[in-house]
Scaffold this motif. Structure first.
Motif, PDB file in Angstrom:
ATOM      1  N   LYS A 217     -16.412  14.244  17.879  1.00  0.00           N
ATOM      2  CA  LYS A 217     -16.542  13.220  18.910  1.00  0.00           C
ATOM      3  C   LYS A 217     -16.376  11.837  18.298  1.00  0.00           C
ATOM      4  O   LYS A 217     -16.841  11.583  17.196  1.00  0.00           O
ATOM      5  CB  LYS A 217     -17.912  13.302  19.593  1.00  0.00           C
TER       6      LYS A 217
ATOM      7  N   HIS B  22     -11.093  10.229  17.728  1.00  0.00           N
ATOM      8  CA  HIS B  22      -9.927  10.795  18.418  1.00  0.00           C
ATOM      9  C   HIS B  22      -8.719  10.902  17.500  1.00  0.00           C
ATOM     10  O   HIS B  22      -8.406   9.955  16.782  1.00  0.00           O
ATOM     11  CB  HIS B  22      -9.527   9.910  19.599  1.00  0.00           C
TER      12      HIS B  22
ATOM     13  N   THR C 252      -9.877  15.978  25.930  1.00  0.00           N
ATOM     14  CA  THR C 252     -10.461  16.866  24.931  1.00  0.00           C
ATOM     15  C   THR C 252      -9.704  18.186  24.916  1.00  0.00           C
ATOM     16  O   THR C 252      -9.043  18.553  25.883  1.00  0.00           O
ATOM     17  CB  THR C 252     -11.960  17.152  25.199  1.00  0.00           C
TER      18      THR C 252
ATOM     19  N   ASP D 283     -12.401  15.441  20.691  1.00  0.00           N
ATOM     20  CA  ASP D 283     -11.757  14.274  21.278  1.00  0.00           C
ATOM     21  C   ASP D 283     -10.320  14.120  20.800  1.00  0.00           C
ATOM     22  O   ASP D 283     -10.042  14.189  19.594  1.00  0.00           O
ATOM     23  CB  ASP D 283     -12.536  13.000  20.924  1.00  0.00           C
TER      24      ASP D 283
END
Length: 119
Positions: A61, A64, A102, A108
């Motif tokens: 998380k 990204h 996701t 992510d």
């Protein structure tokens, strides 16, 4: 001392499901010598199952993978057509477009396109 980036690990609870997502849904190029490795440009993305190595599963998380596309809106529409759900509207930062989503394990990911030079 550090001379490169060998791979980015993607934790999964179901490697086969992740393999289908990264290969079929996202269309990443699979490494010919590895079942669970894909290439984004010169970066290897390696799917692994933490539980099989005695680690708890936790999705990545806040870090990204910013995957370059030439047209965020077009790429987003194509992925939405394949069932990918995006997290809110596409962002325009004044220098780039970003669309957040996701993978099936909650890791992510981001579609990204820089359209203006850095200041």
């Amino acid at each position: 001392m550090i001379t490169g980036l060998d791979f980015v690990g993607i934790p999964s609870q179901d490697a086969e499901r992740s393999r289908a997502f990264y290969g079929e849904t996202l269309g990443l190029r699979q490494d010919p010598g590895a079942t669970y490795e894909f290439w984004i440009g010169n970066t290897c993305v390696a799917i692994w199952e933490p539980a099989k190595m005695g680690f708890p599963f936790t999705p990545q998380k806040g870090a990204h993978l910013a995957m370059h596309v030439d047209d965020v809106a077009a790429a987003r529409a194509e992925l939405e057509g394949k069932g990918v759900t995006f997290l809110g509207d596409t962002l325009d930062t004044g220098v780039c477009h970003m669309a957040l989503f996701t993978d099936p394990d909650g890791n992510d990911l981001m579609l990204h396109h820089r359209y203006a030079p850095r200041s």
